[in-house]
Design an enzyme around this catalytic site. Structure first.
Site, PDB file in Angstrom:
ATOM      1  N   ASP A 138       0.813  -1.221   0.000  1.00  0.00           N
ATOM      2  CA  ASP A 138       0.000   0.000   0.000  1.00  0.00           C
ATOM      3  C   ASP A 138       0.847   1.273   0.000  1.00  0.00           C
ATOM      4  OD1 ASP A 138       0.976  -0.449   2.547  1.00  0.00           O
ATOM      5  OD2 ASP A 138      -0.976  -0.631   3.493  1.00  0.00           O
TER       6      ASP A 138
ATOM      7  N   ASP B  25      -7.949  -2.244  13.883  1.00  0.00           N
ATOM      8  CA  ASP B  25      -9.317  -2.539  13.428  1.00  0.00           C
ATOM      9  C   ASP B  25      -9.353  -3.780  12.521  1.00  0.00           C
ATOM     10  OD1 ASP B  25      -8.104  -1.567  11.155  1.00  0.00           O
ATOM     11  OD2 ASP B  25      -9.530   0.062  10.810  1.00  0.00           O
TER      12      ASP B  25
ATOM     13  N   HIS C 183      -7.340  -4.289   9.867  1.00  0.00           N
ATOM     14  CA  HIS C 183      -6.962  -4.097   8.471  1.00  0.00           C
ATOM     15  C   HIS C 183      -5.652  -4.808   8.136  1.00  0.00           C
ATOM     16  CE1 HIS C 183      -4.930  -0.196   9.832  1.00  0.00           C
ATOM     17  NE2 HIS C 183      -3.960  -0.762   9.138  1.00  0.00           N
TER      18      HIS C 183
ATOM     19  N   GLU D  25      -9.575  -1.732   4.870  1.00  0.00           N
ATOM     20  CA  GLU D  25     -10.272  -1.354   6.096  1.00  0.00           C
ATOM     21  C   GLU D  25     -11.577  -2.141   6.242  1.00  0.00           C
ATOM     22  OE1 GLU D  25      -8.961   0.279   8.367  1.00  0.00           O
ATOM     23  OE2 GLU D  25      -8.227   2.256   7.827  1.00  0.00           O
TER      24      GLU D  25
HETATM   25  C1  GLP Z   1      -0.441   0.517   8.582  1.00  0.00           C
HETATM   26  C2  GLP Z   1      -0.131  -0.322   7.350  1.00  0.00           C
HETATM   27  C3  GLP Z   1      -0.438  -1.784   7.569  1.00  0.00           C
HETATM   28  C4  GLP Z   1       0.140  -2.229   8.896  1.00  0.00           C
HETATM   29  C5  GLP Z   1      -0.515  -1.459  10.021  1.00  0.00           C
HETATM   30  C6  GLP Z   1      -0.062  -1.874  11.405  1.00  0.00           C
HETATM   31  O1  GLP Z   1      -1.745   0.981   8.626  1.00  0.00           O
HETATM   32  N1  GLP Z   1      -0.825   0.114   6.200  1.00  0.00           N
HETATM   33  O2  GLP Z   1       0.074  -2.544   6.497  1.00  0.00           O
HETATM   34  O3  GLP Z   1      -0.046  -3.591   9.081  1.00  0.00           O
HETATM   35  O4  GLP Z   1      -0.180  -0.100   9.819  1.00  0.00           O
HETATM   36  O5  GLP Z   1       1.057  -1.166  11.749  1.00  0.00           O
HETATM   37  P1  GLP Z   1       1.994  -1.455  12.949  1.00  0.00           P
HETATM   38  O6  GLP Z   1       2.839  -2.589  12.547  1.00  0.00           O
HETATM   39  O7  GLP Z   1       2.780  -0.192  13.110  1.00  0.00           O
HETATM   40  O8  GLP Z   1       1.131  -1.764  14.121  1.00  0.00           O
END
Ligand code: GLP
Length: 236
Positions: free
Chosen positions: A69, A136, A138, A143
């Site tokens: 992404d 959430d 995702h 989402e």
């Molecule tokens: C972002 C990314 C996701 C990731 C998520 C969790 O929103 N787009 O791909 O998994 O954060 O992030 P973290 O690893 O910092 O908890």
């Protein structure tokens, strides 16, 4: 499905184990297509992979990567863009053949989405997809929704995601409200999925995603239908 849920002691162990799984993949298939992720969870994994490369134990010269992404509106020079993140934590330190991250600044985002799916298809799909998980549920930036979106698409970020990601920006107002994300199809077609989650606050969402009902309201729950998933979780 075969799901392996591995609980480890701490972030350091999580990172070492995740890196080992990725490194084994590259050793088994030198021209692997790796699906890669951003967020704070994979930073340690990438650090370990860089070290393995620097020690001469790992060769990425035939490896291609596709990232999940990107924020809409942020280009590669913006230090909050996911392209910048990937260059900084991994790509600029290793000899990887080719890397793809969706563009968040293409004037024609519809075309960008289509081209990204085509690219993944042309590469023959993903061998190993690394994922984090949002609070959430995702994955990538898929989402909670009424449906599971199959293809690469544009999303409006959930307020809770904007809040969670604000820690990386100067202020919450600087967090982009939209993103481009890979859809569920290439993730579900990946030969292996490796999901890493770190911290007490991920416990509930992991329970929901892997032991609750399969629903697009918890996007990661679709992984219950995947044939080869490894989850590594550390509470600390
Ligand atoms: C972002 C990314 C996701 C990731 C998520 C969790 O929103 N787009 O791909 O998994 O954060 O992030 P973290 O690893 O910092 O908890």
């Amino acid at each position: 499905m075969t799901m392996e849920f591995i609980k480890v002691k701490n972030y350091d162990e999580l990172s070492k184990l995740a890196a080992q799984i990725i490194s084994n993949q590259v050793k088994e298939k030198e021209n692997s297509v790796l699906g890669l992720a951003t967020g704070s969870s994979p930073i340690g994994t990438y650090e370990n992979l860089v070290n393995e490369y620097k020690n001469g134990n790992l060769d990425f010269s035939k490896v291609t990567s596709v990232n999940l992404d990107e924020y809409i509106g942020l280009d590669e020079n913006n230090d909050q863009s996911y392209r910048y993140f990937m260059n900084k934590h991994l790509f600029s330190h290793i000899n990887i053949k080719e890397t793809f991250v969706p563009s968040g600044v293409n004037a024609d985002m519809e075309a960008e989405c289509k081209a990204y799916d085509k690219k993944i298809e042309d590469l023959g799909g993903i061998d190993l997809q690394l994922l984090g998980i949002g609070l959430d549920g995702h994955i990538g930036f898929n989402e909670p929704d009424e449906i599971f979106e199959k293809d690469t698409h544009i999303v409006t970020l959930d307020p809770s995601t904007i809040e969670a990601n604000a820690r990386f920006f100067n202020s919450i107002d600087d967090v982009p409200t939209k993103a481009i994300t890979m859809g569920m199809l290439p993730i579900m077609q990946a030969k292996k999925v490796l999901l890493i989650a770190n911290g007490q606050n991920k416990k509930d969402i992991l329970d929901k995603a892997f032991y609750g009902p399969i629903t697009p309201k918890v996007p990661a729950s679709i992984l219950q239908l995947h044939k080869n998933v490894t989850v590594i979780f550390s509470e600390n």
